[in-house]
Scaffold this active site. Structure first.
Site, PDB file in Angstrom:
ATOM      1  N   ARG A  34      -5.291   3.977  12.881  1.00  0.00           N
ATOM      2  CA  ARG A  34      -6.030   3.813  11.568  1.00  0.00           C
ATOM      3  C   ARG A  34      -7.311   4.815  11.064  1.00  0.00           C
ATOM      4  O   ARG A  34      -6.723   5.871  11.562  1.00  0.00           O
ATOM      5  CB  ARG A  34      -7.390   3.133  12.808  1.00  0.00           C
ATOM      6  N   ASP A  35      -6.645   4.860  10.168  1.00  0.00           N
ATOM      7  CA  ASP A  35      -7.017   5.820   9.608  1.00  0.00           C
ATOM      8  C   ASP A  35      -8.400   5.499   9.135  1.00  0.00           C
ATOM      9  O   ASP A  35      -9.533   5.032   9.324  1.00  0.00           O
ATOM     10  CB  ASP A  35      -6.650   4.981   8.227  1.00  0.00           C
ATOM     11  N   ILE A  36      -9.116   7.312   9.087  1.00  0.00           N
ATOM     12  CA  ILE A  36     -10.491   7.671   9.590  1.00  0.00           C
ATOM     13  C   ILE A  36     -11.149   7.208   8.120  1.00  0.00           C
ATOM     14  O   ILE A  36     -12.756   7.145   7.811  1.00  0.00           O
ATOM     15  CB  ILE A  36     -10.904   8.545   9.695  1.00  0.00           C
ATOM     16  N   ASN A  76       4.039   8.397   0.267  1.00  0.00           N
ATOM     17  CA  ASN A  76       3.374   9.192  -1.064  1.00  0.00           C
ATOM     18  C   ASN A  76       4.171   9.952  -0.803  1.00  0.00           C
ATOM     19  O   ASN A  76       4.830  10.803   0.083  1.00  0.00           O
ATOM     20  CB  ASN A  76       2.106  10.009  -0.779  1.00  0.00           C
ATOM     21  N   GLU A  81      -1.418  13.178   0.983  1.00  0.00           N
ATOM     22  CA  GLU A  81      -2.717  14.358   1.207  1.00  0.00           C
ATOM     23  C   GLU A  81      -2.521  15.056   2.711  1.00  0.00           C
ATOM     24  O   GLU A  81      -2.858  16.576   2.510  1.00  0.00           O
ATOM     25  CB  GLU A  81      -3.696  13.596   1.509  1.00  0.00           C
ATOM     26  N   VAL A  82      -1.172  14.926   3.514  1.00  0.00           N
ATOM     27  CA  VAL A  82      -0.940  15.243   4.753  1.00  0.00           C
ATOM     28  C   VAL A  82       0.708  16.307   4.257  1.00  0.00           C
ATOM     29  O   VAL A  82       1.264  14.895   4.477  1.00  0.00           O
ATOM     30  CB  VAL A  82      -0.959  15.335   5.947  1.00  0.00           C
ATOM     31  N   HIS A 105       4.833  10.012   6.734  1.00  0.00           N
ATOM     32  CA  HIS A 105       3.550   8.861   7.534  1.00  0.00           C
ATOM     33  C   HIS A 105       3.544   8.195   6.329  1.00  0.00           C
ATOM     34  O   HIS A 105       3.647   7.889   4.768  1.00  0.00           O
ATOM     35  CB  HIS A 105       2.075   8.979   7.498  1.00  0.00           C
ATOM     36  N   MET A 106       3.507   6.526   6.617  1.00  0.00           N
ATOM     37  CA  MET A 106       3.478   5.056   5.987  1.00  0.00           C
ATOM     38  C   MET A 106       1.880   4.372   6.117  1.00  0.00           C
ATOM     39  O   MET A 106       1.656   4.795   7.303  1.00  0.00           O
ATOM     40  CB  MET A 106       4.192   4.130   6.390  1.00  0.00           C
ATOM     41  N   HIS A 107       2.069   4.451   5.108  1.00  0.00           N
ATOM     42  CA  HIS A 107       0.761   3.748   4.883  1.00  0.00           C
ATOM     43  C   HIS A 107       0.638   1.759   5.279  1.00  0.00           C
ATOM     44  O   HIS A 107       1.192   1.605   4.653  1.00  0.00           O
ATOM     45  CB  HIS A 107      -0.905   3.514   4.000  1.00  0.00           C
TER      46      HIS A 107
END
Length: 116
Positions: free
Chosen positions: A30-32, A88, A96-97, A101-103
């Site tokens: 989970r995204d923080i 992204n 950003e990182v 990664h996939m959201h």
């Protein structure tokens, strides 16, 4: 040598995260700072900084991101109503990182793709 990321430490469980799925190819947590009721990051377990750095050997892992996204969407109860998948790339793309990664976002209407 590619610099290690915070995601690398989450994958190895050196940093605490709400991990919802992990296998030999990907880790999902989970995204923080969630942007929707469901906001999960699905990360390759190997450190590939951006989409621009992908090689043919990463095809299986990248395809696996999508099948894991579907599995999580179903388990979160958002598959039927719909969800959004975002990858992204670099600064202008909003990355950003520097670790692919996939959201996975859902749980409410998400509106237009881009806001101007």
């Amino acid at each position: 040598m590619v610099e290690e990321t915070i995601f690398s430490k989450i994958i190895r469980r050196e940093i605490s995260a709400d991990v919802v799925y992990q296998d030999e190819l990907v880790t999902a947590f989970r995204d923080i700072s969630p942007k929707a009721p469901t906001h999960v990051l699905i990360v390759l377990n190997v450190l590939v900084p951006t989409v621009n750095d992908l090689l043919p050997i990463h095809e299986e892992s990248m395809g696996h991101l999508f099948t894991v996204a579907l599995k999580i969407a179903r388990s979160e109860g958002i598959a039927e109503d719909g969800y959004r998948l975002i990858i992204n790339c670099n600064r202008h793309g909003g990355q950003e990182v520097n670790h692919i990664h996939m959201h996975l976002l859902g749980g409410r209407p998400l509106g237009p793709m881009l806001a101007y």
